[in-house]
Each structure stands twice: as C-alpha cells, then as structure tokens.
Design an enzyme around this catalytic site. Structure first.
Site, PDB file in Angstrom:
ATOM      1  N   PRO A  25       0.952  -1.199   0.003  1.00 32.52           N
ATOM      2  CA  PRO A  25       0.158  -0.103  -0.231  1.00 32.52           C
ATOM      3  C   PRO A  25       0.845   1.384  -0.121  1.00 32.52           C
ATOM      4  O   PRO A  25       1.861   1.309   0.618  1.00 32.52           O
ATOM      5  CB  PRO A  25      -0.938  -0.201   1.210  1.00 32.52           C
ATOM      6  CG  PRO A  25       0.130  -1.041   2.062  1.00 32.52           C
ATOM      7  CD  PRO A  25       0.711  -2.047   1.283  1.00 32.52           C
ATOM      8  N   THR A  27       0.504   5.569  -0.334  1.00 32.75           N
ATOM      9  CA  THR A  27      -0.640   6.892  -0.438  1.00 32.75           C
ATOM     10  C   THR A  27      -0.139   7.552  -1.811  1.00 32.75           C
ATOM     11  O   THR A  27       1.031   8.000  -1.919  1.00 32.75           O
ATOM     12  CB  THR A  27      -0.404   7.698   0.929  1.00 32.75           C
ATOM     13  OG1 THR A  27      -0.998   7.119   1.927  1.00 32.75           O
ATOM     14  CG2 THR A  27      -1.118   9.214   0.730  1.00 32.75           C
ATOM     15  N   GLN A 100      -6.860  -1.521   1.719  1.00 36.17           N
ATOM     16  CA  GLN A 100      -6.374  -1.118   3.117  1.00 36.17           C
ATOM     17  C   GLN A 100      -7.136  -0.199   3.823  1.00 36.17           C
ATOM     18  O   GLN A 100      -7.241   0.839   3.220  1.00 36.17           O
ATOM     19  CB  GLN A 100      -4.942  -0.913   3.009  1.00 36.17           C
ATOM     20  CG  GLN A 100      -4.335  -0.646   4.437  1.00 36.17           C
ATOM     21  CD  GLN A 100      -3.156  -0.128   4.338  1.00 36.17           C
ATOM     22  OE1 GLN A 100      -2.739   1.057   4.166  1.00 36.17           O
ATOM     23  NE2 GLN A 100      -1.799  -0.663   4.816  1.00 36.17           N
ATOM     24  N   HIS A 177      -4.863  -1.414   8.703  1.00 35.47           N
ATOM     25  CA  HIS A 177      -3.664  -0.769   8.941  1.00 35.47           C
ATOM     26  C   HIS A 177      -3.290  -0.353  10.218  1.00 35.47           C
ATOM     27  O   HIS A 177      -3.754   0.353  10.865  1.00 35.47           O
ATOM     28  CB  HIS A 177      -3.636   0.543   8.043  1.00 35.47           C
ATOM     29  CG  HIS A 177      -2.151   1.301   7.668  1.00 35.47           C
ATOM     30  ND1 HIS A 177      -1.066   0.601   8.092  1.00 35.47           N
ATOM     31  CD2 HIS A 177      -1.861   2.371   6.980  1.00 35.47           C
ATOM     32  CE1 HIS A 177       0.120   1.391   7.750  1.00 35.47           C
ATOM     33  NE2 HIS A 177      -0.735   2.459   7.086  1.00 35.47           N
ATOM     34  N   TYR A 182      -0.616   5.120  12.048  1.00 32.53           N
ATOM     35  CA  TYR A 182      -1.850   5.449  12.197  1.00 32.53           C
ATOM     36  C   TYR A 182      -2.592   4.693  13.437  1.00 32.53           C
ATOM     37  O   TYR A 182      -2.029   4.382  14.399  1.00 32.53           O
ATOM     38  CB  TYR A 182      -2.660   4.938  10.944  1.00 32.53           C
ATOM     39  CG  TYR A 182      -1.782   5.616   9.791  1.00 32.53           C
ATOM     40  CD1 TYR A 182      -2.220   7.103   9.395  1.00 32.53           C
ATOM     41  CD2 TYR A 182      -0.733   5.351   9.070  1.00 32.53           C
ATOM     42  CE1 TYR A 182      -1.759   7.788   8.509  1.00 32.53           C
ATOM     43  CE2 TYR A 182      -0.040   6.161   8.200  1.00 32.53           C
ATOM     44  CZ  TYR A 182      -0.521   7.186   7.831  1.00 32.53           C
ATOM     45  OH  TYR A 182      -0.026   8.109   6.952  1.00 32.53           O
ATOM     46  N   ARG A 229      -1.917  -5.401   8.773  1.00 33.07           N
ATOM     47  CA  ARG A 229      -0.505  -5.170   8.620  1.00 33.07           C
ATOM     48  C   ARG A 229       0.015  -4.361   9.915  1.00 33.07           C
ATOM     49  O   ARG A 229      -0.705  -3.675  10.701  1.00 33.07           O
ATOM     50  CB  ARG A 229      -0.216  -4.024   7.543  1.00 33.07           C
ATOM     51  CG  ARG A 229       1.310  -3.722   7.176  1.00 33.07           C
ATOM     52  CD  ARG A 229       1.268  -2.786   6.016  1.00 33.07           C
ATOM     53  NE  ARG A 229       2.781  -2.754   5.803  1.00 33.07           N
ATOM     54  CZ  ARG A 229       3.165  -1.920   4.798  1.00 33.07           C
ATOM     55  NH1 ARG A 229       2.402  -1.052   4.110  1.00 33.07           N
ATOM     56  NH2 ARG A 229       4.529  -1.919   4.548  1.00 33.07           N
ATOM     57  N   GLY A 290      11.572  -3.374   3.113  1.00 31.64           N
ATOM     58  CA  GLY A 290      11.956  -2.110   2.407  1.00 31.64           C
ATOM     59  C   GLY A 290      11.735  -0.797   3.261  1.00 31.64           C
ATOM     60  O   GLY A 290      12.147   0.388   2.897  1.00 31.64           O
ATOM     61  N   GLY A 316       7.153  -1.880  -2.862  1.00 31.59           N
ATOM     62  CA  GLY A 316       6.380  -0.653  -2.932  1.00 31.59           C
ATOM     63  C   GLY A 316       6.904   0.282  -4.064  1.00 31.59           C
ATOM     64  O   GLY A 316       6.236   0.213  -5.051  1.00 31.59           O
ATOM     65  N   ARG A 317       8.045   0.941  -3.731  1.00 31.54           N
ATOM     66  CA  ARG A 317       8.442   1.846  -4.925  1.00 31.54           C
ATOM     67  C   ARG A 317       8.849   1.109  -6.190  1.00 31.54           C
ATOM     68  O   ARG A 317       8.481   1.740  -7.294  1.00 31.54           O
ATOM     69  CB  ARG A 317       9.765   2.603  -4.306  1.00 31.54           C
ATOM     70  CG  ARG A 317       9.200   3.609  -3.232  1.00 31.54           C
ATOM     71  CD  ARG A 317      10.644   3.859  -2.340  1.00 31.54           C
ATOM     72  NE  ARG A 317      10.924   2.893  -1.476  1.00 31.54           N
ATOM     73  CZ  ARG A 317      11.648   2.932  -0.717  1.00 31.54           C
ATOM     74  NH1 ARG A 317      12.703   3.763  -0.615  1.00 31.54           N
ATOM     75  NH2 ARG A 317      12.075   2.106   0.208  1.00 31.54           N
TER      76      ARG A 317
END
Length: 366
Positions: A25, A27, A100, A177, A182, A229, A290, A316-317
């Site tokens: 996930p 943003t 998510q 999440h 969060y 997660r 990561g 991710g990236r």
C-alpha cells in the site's frame, strides 16, 4: 535458494496467486475532494494486476478517520461506486486486490479534513510538525482530541462498516492498517497511548482496541478475507516503542486463533519483528523489508523466503515505476526509476505513464 521462489504460485485462502510478490500500500493522493477515487486509479491498479496480490493505498473508513486532503474513503455510495470501477478493472486484467483501511487517528488537520474538525487519537499527543494541508500548504499540528469510549466504539463500528463497503465494491478482502503511525499503531505505541483506562497502561490495555477492530472486521466479512499490517518499532511520524516485543507477541497471541487471511509484517532495525514473531503466527505471512530503507531488491526478497521468514514479500516503490515488476524480475530486465516529482500529485503523470517492458523493447526496435 532458487531464482524462481518469488515467481512461484501461492494459494492464499480462496485466492490463487501467480507469484509471491505483493504490491504494498502506498499513498498517492489520486482521489477527488470527497474521497472518491479518480478514474485514473482504476488504470493504475489494472496496470499492476500481474502482482500476486495488490494492496491499495490507505483508505479512510469514515470521515472521522481522514488523515489527509484528497485521500480516498470507503464510506459513501460514491466511494463504493468509484472503487467498484477499480476492482472491476483489476479483475478484468486477471488480478487480485485488497482494500487497506487506514484510520488516521491523531493525523490530520481541520484544513485537510472534509468535516473541518480536529482529529482524535488515543491521547492528546500531537504529531511532529509541520503537517500537510489542502492544496499543497503546510500548517502547525494541533493536539488531537482524546478519544472517549464512545469514540472508540464508533471507530470499531466504522471499520466494520467500511469492510462491508469494501466487499460491496468488489474487493477480494480488507487489510487493516495497524502500522506506520496510524490509529491502531497509536494505541500500541508508548508515546501516543498515555491512557490509564482499559485501553491503555498495560500490554492488555494497549492491544484491546486493535483486537476489537480486527475481531469486528473478521466477524463482518470473514476472517478469511481479513488481513492485518503491523510495523513494530517503526519510528515514522514520531512514534516511540521502547520494547515492542511483549506488546506485539500478546497481540498476535490474541488474534492468531481467528484464522486471518494473512499478517503483513514490517521488519525494523531495532527490533527484528520477522524473526521474533514468525513462530507465533500460524497463517500466511507477508514480509516488508524495505520500509525506511532502500527499495527491496529481488535478491533481498528471495532471501526472506529462503530463510523461511515469510511466504510472500511486498514491494512498494518498485511497483510504482514498474507496472510489470514480476515480468522484469523473471527476465532480468532493468527497472524504471521513480518519478519523485509526481508521487503526490493528482493526475496521470508519474502514475499511469510508466512504460511496461514490451513498450521499452518496442521503443528500441527489438
């Protein structure tokens, strides 16, 4: 260790995954002001349907949990319709996708929230500033309002209702999440949960809200459609956990018997969560190695699987810039670089315009 481990299929509950690579996930701020995902979101995720599993960016379960301007929600009929376009596109492309749910808790500011109100969290402890607000601005953070017991019960209900909305929107399941600062993480951490009632103080108190949310969502949509997660010890956004092990061991001991679809666990330099918690979790485990580091390489992912620390690995990236990441790993092709300028803008640039491998080859005439 073999070179094909990441690319081997895996049965995840009712889902048959073509490989063990999960899109993490992330943003990206591609929602309308009301939280409805923009049409370009469907194209973005459909392009990445070759991932074994996609986990969406964090989606607020209700406006009470909105942490940022133009982040997506799953509260209204418009949200459900917008996400249905996304899930239809991903499924048509042969993919699998989880929603998510991300309640911001203390995150947010009146200038970045639809309701224009001050966010609430376990305790009145503000985030480090400055914070981002609408239209690219910044503001000093405000102390959040400490959640009452009624607020806590409402947050549990909001998660359950949003999970039901996710299923109505066609998602294959929901990931809660509980990581990266969060709301669920805020109840677990030392410096954001200063409560002395039944939702704080002791280890049992710190895990009470997370267990209630997880149980409510599992009861609503089924444990076999519910993922979780966690990022024990993650210091992002000023979080502090001096000794994560007792809290997270107790949390997993409480929710492991539910039979959740998976645990998505982030390792940490100061606390080797994968090593410590792997034996306490009897279901599928997705590793993320990561977070707060360089992007995960194929070799790093293969090593995690070879060591038996996880069943799948999230990227991710690399998935941002390479919609066909599994194909690139399989062929040994080079990876595209991330367009940092457009990570958090609102259009197609830096979002759906990354070339796939066959486009790269065609461009050089092969």
């Amino acid at each position: 260790m073999t070179k094909t481990t990441l690319l081997a299929p895996y049965s995840l509950g009712p889902l048959e995954l073509p490989n063990r690579m999960v899109m993490a996930p992330m943003t990206r701020y591609r929602a309308a002001v009301d939280g409805t995902p923009l049409p370009v979101v469907a194209e973005h995720y459909a392009q990445r349907a070759g991932a074994g599993l996609i986990v969406t960016e964090g989606i607020w379960p209700s406006s009470r949990g909105q942490s940022g301007w133009r982040l997506p929600g799953l509260e209204t009929a418009a949200h459900i319709e917008g996400w249905r376009a996304v899930t239809d596109a991903v499924h048509a492309a042969g993919g699998r996708i989880m929603a998510q749910l991300m309640h911001g808790g203390r995150h947010g500011h009146p200038l970045s929230r639809i309701d224009g109100d001050v966010p609430s969290g376990p305790s009145a402890v503000r985030v480090p500033g400055p914070v981002h607000v609408r239209d690219g601005g910044k503001a000093d953070p405000l102390p959040p309002r400490e959640m009452t017991r009624d607020d806590i019960r409402q947050a549990v209900d909001d998660h359950a209702e949003a999970a039901a909305n996710a299923m109505a929107a066609g998602f294959d399941g929901v990931e809660l999440h509980g990581a990266n600062s969060y709301l669920i993480h805020q109840f677990l951490a030392d410096n954001t949960n200063l409560r002395t009632d039944e939702y704080g103080g002791t280890t049992e108190g710190r895990i009470r809200f997370p267990v209630e949310v997880i149980t409510a969502v599992a009861d609503t949509i089924g444990a076999g459609r519910t993922g979780l997660r966690l990022s024990p010890g993650n210091p992002q956004f000023g979080m502090a956990e001096a000794d994560p092990a007792p809290v997270y061991r107790a949390l997993l001991d409480s929710v492991d018997p539910l039979g959740l679809l998976y645990l998505h666990l982030t390792d940490n330099d100061s606390y080797p969560a994968l090593t410590d918690l792997r034996t306490r979790w009897h279901g599928p485990l997705i590793a993320n190695v990561g977070e707060n580091h360089d992007p995960t390489t194929r070799e790093a992912g293969e090593a995690v699987l070879a060591d038996g620390l996880a069943d799948l690995v999230s990227y991710g990236r690399s998935f941002i810039a390479n919609p066909d990441l599994p194909e690139r790993f399989a062929s040994g092709a080079p990876l595209n670089a991330v367009d940092e300028r457009h990570l958090y803008t609102h259009g197609a640039e830096g979002y759906t315009d990354y070339p796939a491998l066959f486009q790269d080859l065609r461009a050089v005439g092969t």
